[in-house]
Write an enzyme that holds these catalytic residues in place. Sequence first.
Site, short mmCIF file in Angstrom:
data_model
loop_
_atom_site.label_atom_id
_atom_site.label_comp_id
_atom_site.label_asym_id
_atom_site.label_seq_id
_atom_site.Cartn_x
_atom_site.Cartn_y
_atom_site.Cartn_z
N GLU A 102 2.37 3.60 -3.65
CA GLU A 102 2.80 2.35 -4.56
C GLU A 102 3.84 2.52 -5.54
OE1 GLU A 102 2.65 -0.71 -2.96
OE2 GLU A 102 0.45 -0.60 -2.85
N HIS A 103 4.70 1.59 -5.39
CA HIS A 103 5.87 1.67 -6.60
C HIS A 103 6.47 3.27 -6.33
CE1 HIS A 103 5.63 -1.86 -9.20
NE2 HIS A 103 4.35 -2.06 -8.88
N ASP A 125 8.76 -3.44 2.10
CA ASP A 125 8.49 -4.74 2.77
C ASP A 125 9.18 -5.22 3.79
OD1 ASP A 125 6.84 -4.52 0.38
OD2 ASP A 125 7.82 -6.10 -0.81
N GLY A 155 2.98 -15.21 -2.80
CA GLY A 155 2.76 -14.62 -4.06
C GLY A 155 1.36 -13.81 -4.07
N SER A 161 3.92 -9.70 0.85
CA SER A 161 5.24 -9.74 1.33
C SER A 161 5.80 -11.06 2.08
CB SER A 161 5.56 -8.70 2.42
OG SER A 161 5.71 -7.48 1.69
N SER A 162 5.34 -12.14 1.70
CA SER A 162 5.61 -13.45 2.00
C SER A 162 7.28 -13.58 2.03
CB SER A 162 4.81 -14.70 1.43
OG SER A 162 5.13 -14.46 0.21
C1 GLA Z 1 6.99 -5.05 -4.08
C2 GLA Z 1 8.34 -4.52 -3.69
C3 GLA Z 1 8.19 -3.35 -2.87
C4 GLA Z 1 7.60 -2.25 -3.63
C5 GLA Z 1 6.04 -2.77 -4.12
C6 GLA Z 1 5.33 -1.62 -4.91
O1 GLA Z 1 6.09 -5.29 -2.97
O2 GLA Z 1 8.71 -5.59 -3.06
O3 GLA Z 1 9.47 -3.05 -2.47
O4 GLA Z 1 8.20 -1.79 -4.68
O5 GLA Z 1 6.23 -3.99 -4.86
O6 GLA Z 1 5.07 -0.55 -4.06
#
Ligand code: GLA
Length: 391
Positions: A29-30, A171, A121, A125-126
């Site tokens: 993540e991130h 995403d 939201g 990933s909508s």
């Molecule tokens: C959101 C962003 C992704 C990613 C995540 C965190 O979903 O769209 O690109 O950075 O946060 O992992």
Amino acid sequence: MKRDLFAGKIGNEPTVTVRAPGRINLIGEHIDYLGGDVMPVAIDRFLQIEAEPIEGSHCEVYPEGLRFSEPAKIDLSELERKKSGPDFWQNYIIGVIAMYRKAGIEIPAFRAVIQSDLPTGAGLSSSAALETAVALLVESLSGVEQDVADRALLCQRAEHIYAGVPCGIMDQMAVGAGKKGHVMRLDCGDLSRSYFPIPEGVSILTADTGVKHALGDGEYRKRREDCEMVLRRLEIDSFQNLLERENLGEISEKIGERLFCRARHVVSEMKRVEAFSRALIDSDLDELGAIMRAGHDSLRTDFEVSCDELDGLVDAAYGIGRAGGVIGSRMTGGGFGGSTVSLVKTESAGQVKKSLEDFYQEKFGRELNCFITTAVDGAQVVPPSQTPANK
Ligand code: GLA
């Protein structure tokens, strides 16, 4: 997905139907925007667009039952970015069409009906699902077909420019290239990917807190900037350079406490992805659970992107523990609200879901949108025989 939605509204069958799933991320993540590896899964919640080409230069888009329900008229001769306000969602459509146009691909106007069972939201990933579905629609209407990675990059550019969110590529790639029954391991540097089967007897539980995140509101961008500042201050071009360091603490003097914590998250998360892959291969459920716990704690304390609801749910899941069928749990996606993802023993999934719902209601006084999730293939044009009207 509802049957006959387009036919009922417009009066005839659509000529094209596209469907894009949401995604959860199991670990990594991130770190996508830093070229790290991530391990997402495309999930069985979808956004679907049914459409037909029409005369003229104005597209008509009818979102049915979505949070934004006002129909849109999109002028193909303008494709102007919408300022914030109720029309803002249209940017995901306008942006993608504009990116294709920039690449020399023109489309006829179209009439479209959008429906979705993917919460918006919710960190699922909508936005990427909408972008990817529009991209497939554009390709279908123009007769052009792009490689899945090129399509994902185009959608990411649309999100950067038109929605103003400096997202990574995870995403769009997860939505586009997910594989049924598998976790993807995506190298966000070169977009190469491999797939790991989800261990036998393990199910995925997604829990949407209902706390709306707004990645555009600045905190996401700040985290990204913090990480870029770390690289500049240390005069290195990638966090990979820090992976071999025995004593990471040495860099803290140079960059200060806050940036050190950000860096510690990134470096430890990159290592967790590696360890998670090994644990998946070995079906080592204890190890998977321990890695998810460490990943969540790192996002909470070092990266500071969690919130009380996410922390409460993750703690509740570990409280249920292996005896109650929980393998591991963590927040998923960008954070600041959104969802948690838990790995659970399949036979206990229903009971764990119920326990989490009860916990959430009691602790936060709100309903939890919790559902058992299966891994599906990425976005696709739906052959006519499988469109809802014919199913
Ligand atoms: C959101 C962003 C992704 C990613 C995540 C965190 O979903 O769209 O690109 O950075 O946060 O992992």
